[in-house]
Design a protein around this motif. Structure first.
Motif, PDB file in Angstrom:
ATOM      1  N   THR A  10       0.828  -1.371  -0.011  1.00  0.00           N
ATOM      2  CA  THR A  10       0.073   0.038   0.030  1.00  0.00           C
ATOM      3  C   THR A  10       1.036   1.211  -0.013  1.00  0.00           C
ATOM      4  O   THR A  10       0.604   2.464  -0.779  1.00  0.00           O
ATOM      5  CB  THR A  10      -0.922  -0.013   1.207  1.00  0.00           C
ATOM      6  OG1 THR A  10      -0.235  -0.231   2.517  1.00  0.00           O
ATOM      7  CG2 THR A  10      -2.034  -1.085   1.255  1.00  0.00           C
ATOM      8  N   THR A  11       1.887   1.334   0.779  1.00  0.00           N
ATOM      9  CA  THR A  11       2.858   2.519   0.750  1.00  0.00           C
ATOM     10  C   THR A  11       3.440   2.817  -0.508  1.00  0.00           C
ATOM     11  O   THR A  11       3.573   3.805  -1.064  1.00  0.00           O
ATOM     12  CB  THR A  11       3.905   2.152   2.026  1.00  0.00           C
ATOM     13  OG1 THR A  11       3.221   1.900   3.318  1.00  0.00           O
ATOM     14  CG2 THR A  11       4.734   3.615   2.130  1.00  0.00           C
ATOM     15  N   ALA A  12       3.917   1.618  -1.290  1.00  0.00           N
ATOM     16  CA  ALA A  12       4.461   1.983  -2.747  1.00  0.00           C
ATOM     17  C   ALA A  12       3.619   2.344  -3.205  1.00  0.00           C
ATOM     18  O   ALA A  12       3.800   3.373  -4.173  1.00  0.00           O
ATOM     19  CB  ALA A  12       4.936   0.474  -3.068  1.00  0.00           C
ATOM     20  N   GLY A  13       2.202   1.984  -3.488  1.00  0.00           N
ATOM     21  CA  GLY A  13       1.268   2.434  -4.363  1.00  0.00           C
ATOM     22  C   GLY A  13       0.934   4.003  -4.291  1.00  0.00           C
ATOM     23  O   GLY A  13       0.800   4.492  -4.806  1.00  0.00           O
ATOM     24  N   ARG A  14       1.147   4.451  -2.810  1.00  0.00           N
ATOM     25  CA  ARG A  14       0.766   5.690  -2.393  1.00  0.00           C
ATOM     26  C   ARG A  14       2.095   6.602  -2.787  1.00  0.00           C
ATOM     27  O   ARG A  14       1.804   7.559  -3.275  1.00  0.00           O
ATOM     28  CB  ARG A  14       0.548   5.916  -1.097  1.00  0.00           C
ATOM     29  CG  ARG A  14      -0.907   5.346  -0.882  1.00  0.00           C
ATOM     30  CD  ARG A  14      -1.130   5.050   0.838  1.00  0.00           C
ATOM     31  NE  ARG A  14      -2.462   4.824   0.949  1.00  0.00           N
ATOM     32  CZ  ARG A  14      -3.250   3.585   0.448  1.00  0.00           C
ATOM     33  NH1 ARG A  14      -2.850   2.982  -0.453  1.00  0.00           N
ATOM     34  NH2 ARG A  14      -4.643   3.613   0.909  1.00  0.00           N
ATOM     35  N   LEU A  15       3.202   6.034  -2.509  1.00  0.00           N
ATOM     36  CA  LEU A  15       4.184   6.860  -2.947  1.00  0.00           C
ATOM     37  C   LEU A  15       4.319   7.212  -4.619  1.00  0.00           C
ATOM     38  O   LEU A  15       4.780   8.142  -4.988  1.00  0.00           O
ATOM     39  CB  LEU A  15       5.801   6.253  -2.610  1.00  0.00           C
ATOM     40  CG  LEU A  15       5.951   6.132  -1.205  1.00  0.00           C
ATOM     41  CD1 LEU A  15       7.046   5.154  -0.828  1.00  0.00           C
ATOM     42  CD2 LEU A  15       6.103   7.512  -0.735  1.00  0.00           C
ATOM     43  N   LEU A  16       4.007   6.119  -5.624  1.00  0.00           N
ATOM     44  CA  LEU A  16       4.049   6.274  -6.936  1.00  0.00           C
ATOM     45  C   LEU A  16       2.976   7.182  -7.422  1.00  0.00           C
ATOM     46  O   LEU A  16       3.144   8.122  -8.298  1.00  0.00           O
ATOM     47  CB  LEU A  16       3.636   4.770  -7.581  1.00  0.00           C
ATOM     48  CG  LEU A  16       4.709   3.887  -7.643  1.00  0.00           C
ATOM     49  CD1 LEU A  16       4.414   2.536  -8.185  1.00  0.00           C
ATOM     50  CD2 LEU A  16       6.095   4.296  -8.375  1.00  0.00           C
TER      51      LEU A  16
ATOM     52  N   GLY B 183       3.543  19.679   0.462  1.00  0.00           N
ATOM     53  CA  GLY B 183       4.459  19.011  -0.587  1.00  0.00           C
ATOM     54  C   GLY B 183       4.043  17.741  -0.994  1.00  0.00           C
ATOM     55  O   GLY B 183       3.058  17.140  -0.565  1.00  0.00           O
ATOM     56  N   ALA B 184       4.609  17.412  -2.183  1.00  0.00           N
ATOM     57  CA  ALA B 184       4.047  15.817  -2.643  1.00  0.00           C
ATOM     58  C   ALA B 184       4.158  14.691  -1.857  1.00  0.00           C
ATOM     59  O   ALA B 184       3.090  13.796  -1.897  1.00  0.00           O
ATOM     60  CB  ALA B 184       4.911  15.841  -4.072  1.00  0.00           C
ATOM     61  N   LEU B 185       5.099  14.719  -0.976  1.00  0.00           N
ATOM     62  CA  LEU B 185       5.225  13.810   0.111  1.00  0.00           C
ATOM     63  C   LEU B 185       5.120  13.917   1.420  1.00  0.00           C
ATOM     64  O   LEU B 185       5.288  13.242   2.352  1.00  0.00           O
ATOM     65  CB  LEU B 185       6.711  12.907  -0.096  1.00  0.00           C
ATOM     66  CG  LEU B 185       6.783  12.284  -1.591  1.00  0.00           C
ATOM     67  CD1 LEU B 185       8.204  11.827  -1.458  1.00  0.00           C
ATOM     68  CD2 LEU B 185       5.722  11.316  -2.056  1.00  0.00           C
ATOM     69  N   ASP B 186       4.380  15.184   1.489  1.00  0.00           N
ATOM     70  CA  ASP B 186       4.504  15.464   3.153  1.00  0.00           C
ATOM     71  C   ASP B 186       3.609  14.590   3.986  1.00  0.00           C
ATOM     72  O   ASP B 186       3.409  14.723   5.145  1.00  0.00           O
ATOM     73  CB  ASP B 186       3.960  17.113   3.033  1.00  0.00           C
ATOM     74  CG  ASP B 186       5.259  18.013   2.601  1.00  0.00           C
ATOM     75  OD1 ASP B 186       6.442  17.576   2.585  1.00  0.00           O
ATOM     76  OD2 ASP B 186       4.685  19.320   2.866  1.00  0.00           O
ATOM     77  N   TRP B 187       2.620  14.054   3.361  1.00  0.00           N
ATOM     78  CA  TRP B 187       1.595  13.035   4.003  1.00  0.00           C
ATOM     79  C   TRP B 187       2.542  12.024   4.813  1.00  0.00           C
ATOM     80  O   TRP B 187       1.900  11.317   5.611  1.00  0.00           O
ATOM     81  CB  TRP B 187       0.661  12.276   2.968  1.00  0.00           C
ATOM     82  CG  TRP B 187       1.203  11.661   1.987  1.00  0.00           C
ATOM     83  CD1 TRP B 187       1.765  12.155   0.807  1.00  0.00           C
ATOM     84  CD2 TRP B 187       1.716  10.226   2.059  1.00  0.00           C
ATOM     85  NE1 TRP B 187       2.034  10.961  -0.098  1.00  0.00           N
ATOM     86  CE2 TRP B 187       2.196   9.924   0.769  1.00  0.00           C
ATOM     87  CE3 TRP B 187       1.635   9.269   2.701  1.00  0.00           C
ATOM     88  CZ2 TRP B 187       2.706   8.793   0.368  1.00  0.00           C
ATOM     89  CZ3 TRP B 187       2.042   8.237   2.305  1.00  0.00           C
ATOM     90  CH2 TRP B 187       2.457   7.728   1.248  1.00  0.00           C
ATOM     91  N   LEU B 188       3.783  11.809   4.445  1.00  0.00           N
ATOM     92  CA  LEU B 188       4.602  11.003   5.063  1.00  0.00           C
ATOM     93  C   LEU B 188       4.898  11.379   6.675  1.00  0.00           C
ATOM     94  O   LEU B 188       5.312  10.562   7.491  1.00  0.00           O
ATOM     95  CB  LEU B 188       5.828  10.430   4.420  1.00  0.00           C
ATOM     96  CG  LEU B 188       5.677   9.720   2.952  1.00  0.00           C
ATOM     97  CD1 LEU B 188       6.858   9.860   2.259  1.00  0.00           C
ATOM     98  CD2 LEU B 188       5.240   8.487   3.580  1.00  0.00           C
TER      99      LEU B 188
END
Length: 584
Positions: free
Chosen positions: A361-367, A456-461
């Protein structure tokens, strides 16, 4: 029920209804299924709702309804017929309720229009139309439709094919005996607690009984939501119970398995806490990603397009839902392994399965995040800031730090802080003040990570990194302490903190915002609690006082968050919603 002669009379009758009551306006020529009216007029979640020929308004929307009705009356004449000549493009908008719905929307009032599917709701204007409507009415069994619609549309494979085919009938049985979803939810919790108690006996008979009872609890867990949808019994209390009891049941069951294993001579508390930490971190990845993209502008990506194409191939949908190990599959696995194997094997299977699901799931969300062209809104940034759970220390750093620029700065800083904190807990000598120094670095980096809006694009992390840092640090320090009962005490502390974090998620989903800042400050924020546990480990090295301190901290956090949470969810300010739940 009162009958109005014309539109003007309807306005007078509605104005005479006491202000605190819900009202409905139905065209006298309405032809349709009872369940169509039920969907349009009785759902408590919406202030205004309509189906062709009928409209309802809750007390808070009564003023807007009367204003729209009076304008409609002035436009068509007080004594105008209920159905206007065939001049408007939409037939349902030619009735008085339809015209009012259009007027309300023009004024900015949200009007819910439930999807009726095969259900009939019409206002025929001639014998031919009436005959067609009555034929459609006779050809569809609205009870069958109502029963099918009680089942959640998007659910896991196990739940869809192994539970829902019969749990929906249990839901109808409960509805016909005036049982409420909250009562079924409570029964599910009690059953799960009994299952945990059976597992805690540490005997094979206890494990078998625990597995069976856990599945009974899950059936009831499915039934409560189906009962709410079947009978449209959505409530503020139901939202709170449904949102929190799943976690309470799962964590209690983990604790029961750990106690049973200890009685059998196998201490698996570290595995139990690890499973809980991994599951909670999986959820915060989902929550954080969804909130970041809830209302993003230009929210498209090739990855999302590919996923949409795969959805058209039936088997891929079910395969992908099973890969993420949703609650149905997960609980079935736990129940079967509990009955047939040992608690250690149960936790090994959970850790492996949840780890693989988290990677997928995390890989899919990163992509998706890296390939989509999306602009985050202020609402999304605020939701991520609330999910970050920054306390006074991190907020103080953020207030004096310059705002960082660049899409990847915040998650990179948060990841660095997480690695410093977990690395210090893992590799520095236990009880060393160097671990406290690592915690101080973590506090500073945590503040820097939230020094600017998280757009940012990855700030949800950022929130998932903070959750991992806090939970894993508590787990590692308790496991390395060699102090009796330290890990069970850490289990209680993480459970209390996780409740606070889940509560934050469901409040944001309900549209009421995060818990109040005084609550976050009182319990220290993620960085304050992490630093405090590091200090306690250094001060109370190899002493039973560490267990006592963790227990006291767990009790204090639990009391504060539970009292405030209960006050919020039972208050009139909480929204009347029913959470459909996450697959995981």
């Amino acid at each position: 029920m009162q009958t109005a002669v014309d539109a003007g009379d309807a306005a007078a009758l509605l104005a005479a209804v006491p202000a605190g009551r819900r009202v409905a306006l139905v065209d006298p020529r309405f032809v349709g299924h009872v369940h169509a009216l039920r969907l349009g007029l009785t759902d408590p979640r919406f202030a205004v709702a309509t189906v062709p020929g009928a409209l309802t308004a809750r007390p808070e929307a009564r003023g807007a309804l009367l204003s729209a009705l009076r304008r409609t009356t002035a436009a068509v004449g007080a004594g105008a017929p209920v159905v206007e000549p065939d001049t408007d493009p939409a037939p349902e908008d030619r009735t008085v309720p339809g015209r009012i719905a259009v007027a309300l929307e023009a004024d900015g009032t949200a009007v819910q229009r439930p999807a009726l599917g095969s259900l009939v709701a019409a206002v025929p204007t001639d014998p031919e139309q009436r005959a067609a409507a009555e034929a459609g009415l006779a050809s569809v069994d609205d009870e069958a439709v109502r029963l099918r619609s009680a089942v959640k549309a998007h659910d896991g494979f196990f739940t869809t094919f192994c539970i829902s085919p019969y749990s929906r009938y249990i839901a109808r049985w409960c509805a016909r005996r005036n049982l409420t979803p909250n009562q079924v939810t409570t029964a599910s919790l009690i059953t799960a607690l009994i299952a945990a108690g059976a597992a805690a006996t540490g005997t094979r008979g206890g494990y078998v009984a625990a597995g069976i009872l856990l599945m009974v609890s899950f059936v009831l867990d499915c039934t409560d939501g189906q009962l709410a949808r079947y009978s449209l019994q959505y409530s503020t209390m139901g939202a709170w119970l449904d949102a929190t009891f799943d976690r309470a049941k799962e964590y209690a069951y983990y604790a029961g398995l750990a106690i049973g294993a200890v009685r059998g001579g196998d201490d698996v508390w570290v595995l139990a806490l690890g499973a809980m930490v991994l599951q909670a971190c999986r959820h915060v990845v989902d929550f954080s990603f969804n909130e970041a993209n809830h209302d993003a502008v230009a929210n498209t990506s090739p990855t999302a397009a590919l996923s949409g194409k795969l959805d058209s191939v039936g088997w891929t949908v079910w395969a992908r839902r099973m890969i993420v190990l949703p609650i149905g599959e997960r609980w079935a696995m736990i129940a079967v392994l509990t009955a047939l194997t040992t608690p250690r094997i149960v936790f090994y299977a959970l850790l492996i399965g949840c780890a693989l699901a988290a990677c997928y799931t995390t890989a899919g969300r990163l992509l998706r995040s890296l390939t989509r062209k999306a602009r985050r809104t202020d609402r999304a940034a605020q939701a991520l800031a609330d999910l970050a759970d920054s306390g006074p220390l991190a907020q103080g750093v953020a207030a004096v730090a310059p705002g960082f620029r660049g899409a990847f700065t915040a998650p990179a800083v948060a990841l660095l802080g997480t690695l410093v904190m977990i690395g210090g807990a893992l590799f520095l000598p236990y009880g060393s003040w160097l671990t406290v120094a690592a915690a101080a670095v973590y506090v500073v980096l945590s503040g820097l990570a939230v020094a600017r809006p998280l757009k940012g694009a990855l700030d949800w992390l950022v929130p998932p990194f903070f959750r991992a840092a806090e939970y894993v640090t508590i787990l590692v320090l308790a496991a390395r302490s060699d102090v009796p009962h330290a890990v069970p005490a850490a289990f209680g502390l993480v459970s209390a903190v996780a409740y606070h974090h889940y509560d934050t998620v469901y409040r944001i989903r309900g549209g009421t915002g995060a818990p109040p800042q005084w609550l976050v400050r009182t319990i220290g924020g993620h960085e304050g609690r992490t630093a405090l546990v590091a200090v306690l480990a250094a001060v109370l090295t190899h002493a039973s006082g560490f267990t006592t301190a963790l227990t006291a901290l767990a009790v204090a956090v639990a009391l504060v968050v539970l009292v405030e949470s209960i006050r919020f969810w039972v208050s009139s300010s909480a929204p009347a919603v029913h959470d459909e739940g996450e697959l995981a």
